[in-house]
Write a protein that holds these residues in place. Sequence first.
Motif, short mmCIF file in Angstrom:
data_model
loop_
_atom_site.label_atom_id
_atom_site.label_comp_id
_atom_site.label_asym_id
_atom_site.label_seq_id
_atom_site.Cartn_x
_atom_site.Cartn_y
_atom_site.Cartn_z
N ARG A 31 0.82 -1.23 0.00
CA ARG A 31 0.00 0.00 0.00
C ARG A 31 0.84 1.26 0.00
O ARG A 31 0.45 2.27 -0.56
CB ARG A 31 -0.94 0.01 1.21
N ARG A 32 2.00 1.21 0.64
CA ARG A 32 2.84 2.41 0.80
C ARG A 32 4.27 2.08 0.39
O ARG A 32 4.88 1.19 0.96
CB ARG A 32 2.78 2.90 2.24
N THR A 76 20.18 9.44 6.32
CA THR A 76 19.60 10.39 7.29
C THR A 76 18.16 10.74 6.93
O THR A 76 17.69 11.83 7.25
CB THR A 76 20.45 11.68 7.35
N ILE A 77 17.44 9.84 6.28
CA ILE A 77 16.04 10.11 5.91
C ILE A 77 15.23 10.37 7.17
O ILE A 77 15.23 9.58 8.12
CB ILE A 77 15.43 8.91 5.15
N ASP A 78 14.53 11.49 7.17
CA ASP A 78 13.72 11.87 8.33
C ASP A 78 12.24 11.73 7.96
O ASP A 78 11.57 12.70 7.60
CB ASP A 78 14.04 13.30 8.76
N LEU A 79 11.74 10.51 8.02
CA LEU A 79 10.34 10.21 7.74
C LEU A 79 9.80 9.37 8.90
O LEU A 79 10.57 8.72 9.62
CB LEU A 79 10.20 9.45 6.42
N PRO A 80 8.48 9.35 9.10
CA PRO A 80 7.92 8.57 10.21
C PRO A 80 8.31 7.10 10.14
O PRO A 80 8.28 6.49 9.07
CB PRO A 80 6.41 8.76 10.04
N LEU A 81 8.66 6.53 11.28
CA LEU A 81 9.09 5.13 11.32
C LEU A 81 7.91 4.20 11.10
O LEU A 81 6.77 4.51 11.43
CB LEU A 81 9.76 4.83 12.66
N GLY A 82 8.19 3.04 10.53
CA GLY A 82 7.16 2.04 10.30
C GLY A 82 6.12 2.46 9.29
O GLY A 82 4.99 1.97 9.30
N THR A 83 6.49 3.36 8.37
CA THR A 83 5.52 3.96 7.45
C THR A 83 5.31 3.13 6.19
O THR A 83 4.21 3.14 5.62
CB THR A 83 6.01 5.37 7.04
N PHE A 84 6.31 2.41 5.71
CA PHE A 84 6.27 1.83 4.37
C PHE A 84 6.20 0.31 4.39
O PHE A 84 6.82 -0.35 5.21
CB PHE A 84 7.50 2.29 3.57
N ARG A 107 15.36 -0.33 7.73
CA ARG A 107 14.66 -1.30 8.58
C ARG A 107 13.64 -0.59 9.48
O ARG A 107 12.51 -1.07 9.66
CB ARG A 107 15.71 -2.05 9.41
N ALA A 108 14.00 0.56 10.01
CA ALA A 108 13.10 1.29 10.89
C ALA A 108 11.93 1.91 10.13
O ALA A 108 10.84 2.08 10.69
CB ALA A 108 13.88 2.38 11.64
N LEU A 109 12.14 2.27 8.88
CA LEU A 109 11.07 2.88 8.08
C LEU A 109 10.03 1.86 7.62
O LEU A 109 8.91 2.23 7.28
CB LEU A 109 11.67 3.58 6.86
N LEU A 110 10.40 0.58 7.60
CA LEU A 110 9.48 -0.46 7.15
C LEU A 110 8.51 -0.85 8.25
O LEU A 110 8.88 -0.98 9.42
CB LEU A 110 10.25 -1.70 6.71
N ALA A 111 7.26 -1.07 7.85
CA ALA A 111 6.29 -1.68 8.75
C ALA A 111 6.63 -3.15 8.92
O ALA A 111 7.37 -3.72 8.10
CB ALA A 111 4.88 -1.52 8.16
N PRO A 112 6.15 -3.82 9.96
CA PRO A 112 6.40 -5.25 10.09
C PRO A 112 6.00 -6.01 8.83
O PRO A 112 4.95 -5.75 8.25
CB PRO A 112 5.51 -5.65 11.29
N ASP A 113 6.87 -6.93 8.41
CA ASP A 113 6.69 -7.71 7.19
C ASP A 113 6.80 -6.85 5.93
O ASP A 113 6.33 -7.23 4.86
CB ASP A 113 5.35 -8.45 7.18
N GLY A 114 7.46 -5.69 6.05
CA GLY A 114 7.73 -4.86 4.89
C GLY A 114 8.99 -5.33 4.18
O GLY A 114 9.87 -5.96 4.77
N LEU A 115 9.10 -4.99 2.90
CA LEU A 115 10.18 -5.51 2.06
C LEU A 115 11.10 -4.39 1.60
O LEU A 115 10.64 -3.35 1.12
CB LEU A 115 9.59 -6.21 0.83
N LEU A 116 12.41 -4.62 1.74
CA LEU A 116 13.44 -3.77 1.13
C LEU A 116 13.99 -4.52 -0.07
O LEU A 116 14.43 -5.67 0.05
CB LEU A 116 14.57 -3.48 2.12
N LEU A 117 13.97 -3.88 -1.24
CA LEU A 117 14.43 -4.50 -2.47
C LEU A 117 15.28 -3.49 -3.23
O LEU A 117 14.84 -2.38 -3.49
CB LEU A 117 13.22 -4.92 -3.32
N GLY A 118 16.53 -3.85 -3.55
CA GLY A 118 17.40 -2.88 -4.19
C GLY A 118 18.52 -3.50 -4.99
O GLY A 118 18.63 -4.73 -5.11
N ALA A 119 19.35 -2.64 -5.55
CA ALA A 119 20.48 -3.07 -6.35
C ALA A 119 21.51 -1.94 -6.39
O ALA A 119 21.17 -0.77 -6.17
CB ALA A 119 20.04 -3.44 -7.77
#
Length: 263
Positions: A31-32, A76-84, A107-119
């Motif tokens: 969703r986010r 240093t991203i300053d966004l609400p934690l657990g948002t994405f 890791r802190a910006l992700l909601a539980p069971d959120g995914l980080l995907l990169g390259a």
Amino acid sequence: MARLPAEANFLAPIIAETLLDRLSMVTRTFRRTLLIGAHDHTLIAHLRASGTELTLFEAGARVAASTGALVGEADTIDLPLGTFDLILWPGGLDAVNDVPGALVRMRALLAPDGLLLGAFVGDGSLPTQRRAVTSDGVRPIARLHPQIDLSATGNLLQRTGFALPVVDVDALTVRYRDWFALVRDLRACGLSSRLAPAPPSLTREEAARIAAAFAAQADPDGRIAEIFRVIHFSGWAPHPDQPQPARRGSATTSLINALKPKA
């Protein structure tokens, strides 16, 4: 990078297509979404068409101006934690000042069971240029961007709290007519020097020596092969419903017996 046409960045669509392919294998919706490195307009359009609530983040102010992205450094991203629910990072992990700190923040910006995907372009890339810039007559100054290797990426994901980390690499070979064509590609892809302060500029004589050393590695047809090793990584924010590794010592079958030849 901002001054050049978007199509000059040949790596961006390759990485974007690979990330989208991997994302299509995940059987859930997000969703986010946070997209870091928001300079691929096709990727942005695809994500918006998926219906996700998309936030764009970009380190370069001039690039960000063309997409409406937030501007800042990824560590240093300053966004609400657990948002994405999803963070996509198609290039740039190797460019931040604090790599472990950046992953901790993801890791802190992700909601539980959120995914980080990169390259990102990783260790072992640009070996032909690496040999050329160490040729005789060129000052021993840092000329290549620091590179993160495959094993270090996996270790970093584990150390920074990601579950189910996956890391792999694609080797892309590109053939050039001369060193200056490679330099143009590196600039277009945002892979030129990010050091501050920048090292002293090459003299004309040094540039000529590097170009000659690069050309000396040409194939019989006169083209010079260069390798870009694109490291792909993914990790999940922990959640109780995720698969868990078996408890140490809980195996019921002996590995020795399993490996015995069958009669």
